[in-house]
Scaffold this motif. Structure first.
Motif, mmCIF file in Angstrom:
data_model
loop_
_atom_site.group_PDB
_atom_site.id
_atom_site.type_symbol
_atom_site.label_atom_id
_atom_site.label_comp_id
_atom_site.label_asym_id
_atom_site.label_seq_id
_atom_site.Cartn_x
_atom_site.Cartn_y
_atom_site.Cartn_z
ATOM 1 N N GLY A 50 86.598 48.336 113.982
ATOM 2 C CA GLY A 50 85.302 48.168 113.347
ATOM 3 C C GLY A 50 85.305 48.606 111.899
ATOM 4 N N GLU A 51 85.979 49.706 111.601
ATOM 5 C CA GLU A 51 86.042 50.210 110.223
ATOM 6 C C GLU A 51 86.764 49.215 109.323
ATOM 7 N N ASP A 52 87.841 48.612 109.839
ATOM 8 C CA ASP A 52 88.564 47.603 109.055
ATOM 9 C C ASP A 52 87.680 46.403 108.768
ATOM 10 N N ALA A 53 86.877 46.011 109.765
ATOM 11 C CA ALA A 53 85.980 44.874 109.576
ATOM 12 C C ALA A 53 84.924 45.174 108.521
ATOM 13 N N VAL A 54 84.396 46.399 108.532
ATOM 14 C CA VAL A 54 83.395 46.790 107.538
ATOM 15 C C VAL A 54 84.022 46.827 106.149
ATOM 16 N N THR A 55 85.244 47.348 106.036
ATOM 17 C CA THR A 55 85.946 47.394 104.749
ATOM 18 C C THR A 55 86.155 45.988 104.197
ATOM 19 N N TRP A 56 86.544 45.072 105.077
ATOM 20 C CA TRP A 56 86.750 43.678 104.658
ATOM 21 C C TRP A 56 85.441 43.031 104.208
ATOM 22 N N ALA A 57 84.334 43.384 104.860
ATOM 23 C CA ALA A 57 83.047 42.768 104.565
ATOM 24 C C ALA A 57 82.354 43.381 103.353
ATOM 25 N N THR A 58 82.847 44.512 102.858
ATOM 26 C CA THR A 58 82.191 45.185 101.715
ATOM 27 C C THR A 58 83.182 45.417 100.581
ATOM 28 N N GLN A 69 81.497 56.004 98.911
ATOM 29 C CA GLN A 69 82.148 54.898 99.613
ATOM 30 C C GLN A 69 82.348 55.198 101.101
ATOM 31 N N GLY A 70 82.843 56.411 101.403
ATOM 32 C CA GLY A 70 83.073 56.796 102.794
ATOM 33 C C GLY A 70 81.787 56.890 103.595
ATOM 34 N N LEU A 71 80.749 57.450 102.959
ATOM 35 C CA LEU A 71 79.474 57.577 103.658
ATOM 36 C C LEU A 71 78.863 56.200 103.948
ATOM 37 N N PHE A 72 78.929 55.320 102.981
ATOM 38 C CA PHE A 72 78.343 53.986 103.135
ATOM 39 C C PHE A 72 79.064 53.205 104.230
ATOM 40 N N ARG A 73 80.378 53.171 104.160
ATOM 41 C CA ARG A 73 81.140 52.403 105.143
ATOM 42 C C ARG A 73 81.126 53.079 106.518
ATOM 43 N N GLY A 74 81.078 54.402 106.532
ATOM 44 C CA GLY A 74 80.961 55.102 107.817
ATOM 45 C C GLY A 74 79.645 54.794 108.498
ATOM 46 N N LEU A 76 77.820 52.025 108.060
ATOM 47 C CA LEU A 76 77.859 50.638 108.527
ATOM 48 C C LEU A 76 78.717 50.495 109.784
ATOM 49 N N THR A 77 79.795 51.268 109.865
ATOM 50 C CA THR A 77 80.646 51.222 111.060
ATOM 51 C C THR A 77 79.889 51.734 112.278
ATOM 52 N N ALA A 78 79.140 52.813 112.083
ATOM 53 C CA ALA A 78 78.338 53.358 113.185
ATOM 54 C C ALA A 78 77.260 52.366 113.616
ATOM 55 N N VAL A 79 76.627 51.714 112.635
ATOM 56 C CA VAL A 79 75.605 50.712 112.946
ATOM 57 C C VAL A 79 76.222 49.535 113.700
ATOM 58 N N LEU A 80 77.399 49.102 113.274
ATOM 59 C CA LEU A 80 78.073 47.991 113.931
ATOM 60 C C LEU A 80 78.374 48.314 115.392
ATOM 61 N N PHE A 81 78.868 49.527 115.634
ATOM 62 C CA PHE A 81 79.185 49.917 117.010
ATOM 63 C C PHE A 81 77.906 50.053 117.840
ATOM 64 N N ALA A 82 76.839 50.612 117.237
ATOM 65 C CA ALA A 82 75.567 50.761 117.957
ATOM 66 C C ALA A 82 74.995 49.395 118.336
ATOM 67 N N LEU A 83 75.087 48.431 117.409
ATOM 68 C CA LEU A 83 74.604 47.087 117.715
ATOM 69 C C LEU A 83 75.452 46.436 118.812
ATOM 70 N N GLY A 84 76.771 46.680 118.771
ATOM 71 C CA GLY A 84 77.642 46.157 119.821
ATOM 72 C C GLY A 84 77.291 46.747 121.178
ATOM 73 N N LEU A 85 76.985 48.049 121.202
ATOM 74 C CA LEU A 85 76.608 48.704 122.452
ATOM 75 C C LEU A 85 75.280 48.181 122.965
ATOM 76 N N LEU A 86 74.313 47.996 122.055
ATOM 77 C CA LEU A 86 73.010 47.455 122.441
ATOM 78 C C LEU A 86 73.165 46.041 122.994
ATOM 79 N N LEU A 87 73.982 45.233 122.325
ATOM 80 C CA LEU A 87 74.217 43.870 122.788
ATOM 81 C C LEU A 87 74.873 43.871 124.168
ATOM 82 N N ALA A 88 75.785 44.827 124.390
ATOM 83 C CA ALA A 88 76.450 44.926 125.692
ATOM 84 C C ALA A 88 75.442 45.247 126.791
ATOM 85 N N VAL A 89 74.522 46.174 126.508
ATOM 86 C CA VAL A 89 73.501 46.540 127.503
ATOM 87 C C VAL A 89 72.590 45.357 127.809
#
Length: 269
Positions: A50-58, A69-74, A76-89
């Motif tokens: 997920g972190e690699d995907a966020v780095t590629w997208a930003t 930079q670390g705070l911003f991408r961190g 977004l990575t947390a948001v991406l994983f949270a959205l993935g978890l919500l979608l899974a549920v």
């Protein structure tokens, strides 16, 4: 408030029905286990890359100074994983029902026949491929609706105070509503009830639906619990369907007979 209790009672009744039918319960675990493995693999992949995907997208953040930079991408990575978890549920139930469509439809028929006064159950006249197509199509439509709610609630979550108190509660009930729709669709589709009519039926008694779906949605957040509760949830949703449609149950008739007999015994001679 009464409907909340009735909905929760149907949830428990479904689990008790499955506890009395151990063989069906064993087969009912297989679709959930298959879906769980697929989602676990997807979430692990998301956590690893997920972190690699966020780095590629930003790429615009490549030259930002530390620590921004670390705070911003961190974040977004947390948001991406949270959205993935919500979608899974939100999609776990739909995919499990699709994988186990023949079994769950048969299970729902058995529950209907078991509680029906005449021992019969409504049966679909459509071929299996047609049922699978309708189920997949309707699940996608429900997922789109749920995703729109998810995006809205996610945005509202940034509001001070409200986002940390009211929004999670609303999300809790929204998840319960859509979860119930997916489960009740097994019994309602057998009765020829289309998606739009299903949604209208569920909205007509939202507190009943919340009483069933909200506790189940909360339980589904616990890892592996959804797999073990899924067969009983389908059984309970079948009982809920009979409640929504006003269909008589054998135990209701027995209760009426017992009540009438009791009243005749206590009536003054």
């Amino acid at each position: 408030m009464r409907d909340l209790g009735v909905g929760f009672r149907h949830l428990l009744e479904g689990q008790r029905w499955m506890a009395r039918h151990g063989r069906q319960y064993g087969f009912g675990l297989l679709p959930g286990l298959i879906t769980l493995v697929l989602y676990a693999a997807a979430l692990i992949a998301l956590a690893l890359w997920g972190e690699d995907a966020v780095t590629w997208a930003t790429p615009f953040a490549d030259h930002w100074s530390s620590p921004w930079q670390g705070l911003f991408r961190g974040f977004l990575t947390a948001v991406l994983f949270a959205l993935g978890l919500l979608l899974a549920v939100l999609t776990f139930t739909a995919l499990t029902l699709l994988v186990g469509q023949p079994f769950y439809e048969n299970l729902s028929e058995q529950v209907d026949a078991d509680v029906s006064p005449d021992g019969t159950a409504p049966r679909s006249q459509l071929p299996l491929w047609r049922e699978l197509w309708i189920s997949a199509r309707d699940s996608l439509r429900v997922l789109v609706r749920a995703a729109l709610w998810g995006v809205l609630l996610f945005a509202l979550g940034f509001l001070p105070l409200v986002g940390q108190t009211v929004v999670p509660v609303i999300g809790f009930f929204v998840t319960g509503f859509f979860l119930t729709e997916e489960l009740a669709a097994v019994a309602l589709q057998r009765r020829g009830v289309e998606l739009r009519a299903r949604l209208a039926l569920l909205r007509s008694r939202k507190t009943l639906v919340w009483g069933f779906g909200a506790p189940l949605g909360l339980a589904f957040l616990v890892p592996f619990v959804a797999v073990f509760l899924m067969p009983g949830a389908v059984a309970g949703a079948t009982l809920l369907t009979r409640e929504l449609l006003g269909e008589e149950r054998a135990d209701d008739r027995e209760s009426d007979v017992a009540r009438t007999a009791s009243q005749s015994r206590t009536a003054p001679q």
